[in-house]
Structure formats: structure tokens, C-alpha cells
Enzyme design. Structure first.
Site, mmCIF file in Angstrom:
data_model
loop_
_atom_site.group_PDB
_atom_site.id
_atom_site.type_symbol
_atom_site.label_atom_id
_atom_site.label_comp_id
_atom_site.label_asym_id
_atom_site.label_seq_id
_atom_site.Cartn_x
_atom_site.Cartn_y
_atom_site.Cartn_z
ATOM 1 N N LYS A 255 0.916 -1.197 -0.092
ATOM 2 C CA LYS A 255 0.073 -0.189 0.007
ATOM 3 C C LYS A 255 0.798 1.135 -0.155
ATOM 4 C CE LYS A 255 -3.436 -2.208 2.743
ATOM 5 N NZ LYS A 255 -3.687 -2.609 4.372
ATOM 6 N N ARG A 256 2.281 1.009 0.598
ATOM 7 C CA ARG A 256 2.768 2.381 0.910
ATOM 8 C C ARG A 256 3.847 2.703 -0.389
ATOM 9 N NH1 ARG A 256 4.021 0.043 6.337
ATOM 10 N NH2 ARG A 256 3.265 -1.537 5.085
#
Ligand SMILES: Nc1ncnc2c1ncn2[C@@H]1O[C@H](COP(=O)(O)OP(=O)(O)OP(=O)(O)O)[C@@H](O)[C@H]1O
Ligand SMILES: [Zn+2]
Length: 486
Positions: A255-256
Site C-alpha cells: 500500500k505504501r
């Protein structure tokens, strides 16, 4: 009677739904629906410091957008159901109190600094850093004394010594972990919030989850969760740890990671179709029998089989996604493709937000012309860019075509034909080109390439007479005149 299959997708709301998360959700969904079982969503939000604003909403909204529905749990936007870990603290508390009472867990008064010092000393000795078990056998008096110093305890699980935890994984077959490699782990933090492994085991048990299908980034959590099942005398579910999806440099999609387009909502914004994404994502790490690649959700539900989950990581290939999306775009009706593409031309400023009837008709014809070629909504902007430029920019390939010795003669003939046209539509342009062919004797590439390049600026594109009709008589004539024999 066999037990009803119950599976869950359990995201932490630490980010927006990405391709890797979505795949976990889709596989669980297909598995449940294929088995006539239940698919449950549980939000694992116990680590409040890592949760992000909108993370939960994105996870749910985009699962729905992809075409998933779920049982017994949270609805998007409306009433919220029961399955959010942050709302289940009473249950967790009752259970860890039980473990404390049975001395299967204990209070640890070590401070963060003490634990850090312990880890450093272990690293310096080339030992695997893990909790020493220092507080495991504190007497009641020792505990009181530490509490009197103002120390807040965490709760640690007392890991059994000398045991081997094994399970038969649906993907990885036999997996085992030695308990001696695992330090007594925290199950409740100093602030009273249970940790991931504890809450997951409790929830999977109480939600009667029969199969846990998740990414193999979780595999080392599994023995810890098995220990908790064991401590309570619960039966563990069946586990399946799927290989992760990696990017082209073979790093896990996370996600990052902001380097690639990987969030489902970004694809929605670009005008990708949910059915195409669903189809594409399912083929990352799973393959059906045979060569066919295009499947509806219903077909996938009926053929999904966990035995065919891949044992090696799937590489995310965006070009393949774009190809697949085009397969789905081609199947849309003209109305649907206009609805998909027109807002992108408006957002890009190529067309005004408010269209006159004439502009609307022109835009519809333009989009319809590119229907077959269009891979995703926003691509219409690039595909049709030359239609919105005052002056065409000819690239190298185009310039080569323009240098052809037949070009001035062909353009002179075309100019005369165009000038004589009263209506300028695909049919009349087509007969004008046929007349040029007769008159000049040029045909095939020698005829069509220069006409395409001069009028549209492109060396390839959709059906030529229709494209020229959309360029319009005035523009087309001006361009042809420029290259005509003087
Ligand atoms: N790159 C990936 N490929 C396949 N599955 C993934 C990938 N990343 C996460 N998952 C899976 O998505 C599910 C949800 O996990 P989680 O919410 O922890 O996502 P995450 O992206 O790993 O988040 P974080 O980076 O915060 O740990 C888990 O089953 C996890 O294994
Ligand atoms: Zn301690």
C-alpha cells in the site's frame, strides 16, 4: 454432514485497496461462492496509529465496485455491522484474562528501553533477537513492586518450549515452525489493545472461519495463532498462504509503494472496467485449465479451485491489464463506450463541460470511431489528440510518408474532389478518395498513407473516411491544400 465453508477477507485500514489486497479478497470470495459458503469481511483496525483516514472506506467501496458482495458484515455507507476489531474489545479482554488466570499468559513490565537494550545485546552476540522471558516467572510481590514504580504491563503469551507447530497448507503443503524459535509474544499492549495475532485467532474462531486464505507475508504469524487456538482448546482452520504479487523489480506490491499505479480507485479514475480488473486480478497467481483468459465472475465462481493456486509469485503486468480491458471495452455498446470516454475528453479540457448538440454529435462520432482501439476511458485523450490541435505535429514516420514523390499529385486531386463536396461525411469522403485513385492511378499504401497523414497527422488509426469526416471539410481542405501540387 460437512461444515459450511466460511472464509474472510481481513484488511487493515492502513491504506487504500490495492491489487494485492484485492486478489486476496477475490480468491476468498470465489472460494466461498464456489463452495456455497460464506464470505465475511473483518476490518483489522487494532493498530490505531497505522490506520489512515478513508482506508476502511476505500477497501469496502472498491471491493463493491469490483463486483464483490459479502455476508454478515459491514455495508458501505449505510449501517455498519459487527466485524470491526476495535469494537470487539470486551471479548478479547475476557479471553486474555482467561489465559492470565491459567498462566498461559503473563504480565510483562519491561519498558521499551529495556527491551531495546536486550535486543541490542542479543544482536551483538549474533543471537536472534527475541524476548528473553524475563517476566515469565515473576512472583505476585515482584509484580506489585514493578507496578508501584508506575510501570504499565503488557501481556505476553507463554510460548510452549520444545514443540513443533505444523500445518498442511493449501498452497505450500507441509509447513512447520519450532516453538523455540519464537519468543513469548505480546498479545495485549500496554494500552490494553490486543495485538494482531491474538485478535485474529479469537475472531477466526468466533466467526467460525473454516479456511484462512491470505498472502504468505502472514505465514510466520500462523504458528503464533495455532498456539492461541491450542491454549483455548479450539480447532484451527485450514490455512492457505498464497504467494504475493510483485512488481517488475520483484518487490511485493504494498500500500505504501507509490511508484506504480496499483490502487483500484486509480484504475477506476482512468476508466478501466471492474469486470476486466476482476478477471485480470484472478489470473495473478491462479490459472484455470486450458488457454482461455476471459471469464465472467459467474464463470470464475464455477471453475475456481484452490488446488490451482500458483506456487511462485505473480508479476503484475500492467500491459496485460490494459490488453484485457480492451477486450471488455470492445464488448460495450456505443452508448456505453461514449459514457466511459466522453468525461475524459471534457476533464482534459479537449471539449467543454457543456456541449452543444452539434459538439455532442461530433464527440459521439469521434469516440465511436475509436471504440475498437480504446483500451481504457482516459486513453481517448491521447488517441484523439490530433483532432484537438490547431496545427498538426508530424512525427518522423509521418514526415517520411509526406516526402513520397506521389504526394503532391494525390493531394492536388484530393483537393479538387473535396472542394466539390457538398456534404462532407464518411460516405462522400470515401467516394472522393475512390475518384482520386482512378485519376492518379495510385492505390494501397501509396494512396491511403499520405491521405491519412496529411488529414489526421497519424500513420495509423481508425477507418479513414470517417476520421476525415470528423476532421471537417475546412480543416481537411486546408491541410490537403498545403501538400498539393502548386
Ligand atoms: N503484494 C501482495 N500480493 C498479494 N497479496 C497481498 C499483497 N500485499 C498484501 N496482500 C494481502 O492482502 C491482505 C490484506 O493485508 P493488509 O491489509 O495487511 O495489506 P498490506 O498491503 O500488506 O498492508 P501493509 O502494507 O499495511 O501491511 C492480506 O491477506 C495480505 O497477505
Ligand atoms: Zn518483561
Amino acid at each position: 454432514m460437512t461444515k459450511e465453508v466460511r472464509v474472510r477477507y481481513a484488511p487493515s485500514p492502513t491504506g487504500h485497496l490495492h491489487i494485492g489486497n484485492a486478489r486476496t479478497a477475490l480468491f476468498n470470495y470465489l472460494f466461498a461462492r464456489n463452495q456455497g459458503g460464506k464470505f465475511i469481511i473483518r476490518i483489522e483496525d487494532t493498530d490505531a496509529s497505522r490506520n489512515i483516514e478513508g482506508g476502511e472506506e476505500s477497501q469496502l467501496t472498491y471491493l463493491k465496485w469490483l463486483g464483490l458482495d459479502w455476508d454478515e458484515s459491514i455495508d458501505v455507507g449505510g449501517e455498519y455491522g459487527p466485524y470491526r476489531q476495535s469494537e470487539r474489545n470486551d471479548l478479547y479482554k475476557k479471553l486474555y484474562d482467561e489465559l492470565l488466570e491459567k498462566e498461559l499468559a503473563y504480565k510483562c513490565y519491561c519498558t521499551a528501553e529495556e527491551l531495546e537494550a536486550e535486543r541490542e545485546a542479543q544482536s551483538a552476540n549474533n543471537e536472534m533477537p527475541r524476548y528473553s522471558g524475563k517476566c515469565r516467572h515473576l512472583t505476585a510481590e515482584e509484580q506489585e513492586a514493578l507496578a508501584a514504580e508506575g510501570r504499565e504491563p503488557s501481556v505476553r503469551f507463554a510460548v510452549p518450549k520444545g514443540k513443533v507447530y505444523t500445518f498442511k497448507d493449501l498452497v505450500k503443503d507441509n509447513v512447520s515452525f519450532e516453538s523455540d524459535g519464537i519468543g513469548d509474544f505480546v498479545i495485549v499492549k500496554k494500552d490494553g489493545v490486543p495485538t494482531y495475532n491474538f485478535a485474529v485467532a479469537v475472531d477466526d474462531h468466533y466467526m467460525e472461519i473454516t479456511h484462512v486464505l491470505r498472502g504468505d507475508d502472514h505465514i510466520s504469524n500462523t504458528p503464533r495463532q495455532q498456539m492461541i487456538y491450542e491454549a483455548f482448546g479450539w480447532e484451527a482452520p485450514t490455512f492457505g498462504h498464497m504467494t504475493l504479487i510483485v512488481n517488475e523489480s520483484r518487490r511485493k506490491l504494498s500500500k505504501r509503494d507509490e511508484s506504480i499505479i496499483q490502487f483500484i480507485e486509480q484504475y477506476e479514475e482512468l476508466g478501466y472496467l471492474p469486470e476486466a480488473l476482476f478477471n485480470f486480478i484472478v489470473l495473478l497467481g491462479w490459472s484455470p485449465e486450458g488457454e482461455e483468459e476471459i471469464f465472467s465472475i459467474e464463470e470464475l465462481v464455477s471453475i475456481f479451485d484452490a488446488d490451482r493456486l500458483s506456487k511462485s509469485p505473480a508479476v503484475f503486468d500492467k500491459d496485460k491489464l490494459t490488453w484485457m480491458n480492451n477486450q471488455y471495452v470492445k464488448k460495450l455498446s456505443t452508448e456505453q463506450v461514449i459514457e466511459l470516454a466522453l468525461p475524459h475528453l471534457q476533464k482534459a479540457g479537449a471539449l467543454p463541460m457543456e456541449l452543444t448538440d452539434e459538439q455532442r454529435q461530433w464527440a459521439h462520432d469521434l469516440i465511436a470511431l475509436y471504440h475498437e482501439q480504446l483500451s481504457y476511458g482516459a486513453e481517448i485523450v491521447e488517441l484523439t489528440a490530433q483532432f484537438f490541435k490547431d496545427a498538426i505535429e508530424y512525427d518522423e514516420a509521418a514526415q517520411k510518408v509526406l516526402a513520397g514523390e506521389q504526394v503532391p499529385e494525390v493531394m492536388a486531386a484530393l483537393k479538387a474532389q473535396f472542394e466539390a463536396l457538398e456534404t462532407f461525411d464518411a460516405a462522400s469522403v470515401k467516394s472522393a478518395i475512390q475518384a482520386v485513385q482512378k485519376e492518379t492511378g495510385q492505390k494501397g499504401r501509396n494512396l491511403f498513407m499520405p491521405i491519412r497523414v496529411v488529414t489526421t497527422g497519424e500513420t495509423s488509426g481508425p477507418e479513414l473516411p470517417a476520421a476525415i469526416a470528423l476532421v471537417g471539410k475546412e480543416n481537411a481542405l486546408a491541410r490537403v491544400t498545403e501538400y498539393a501540387q502548386s
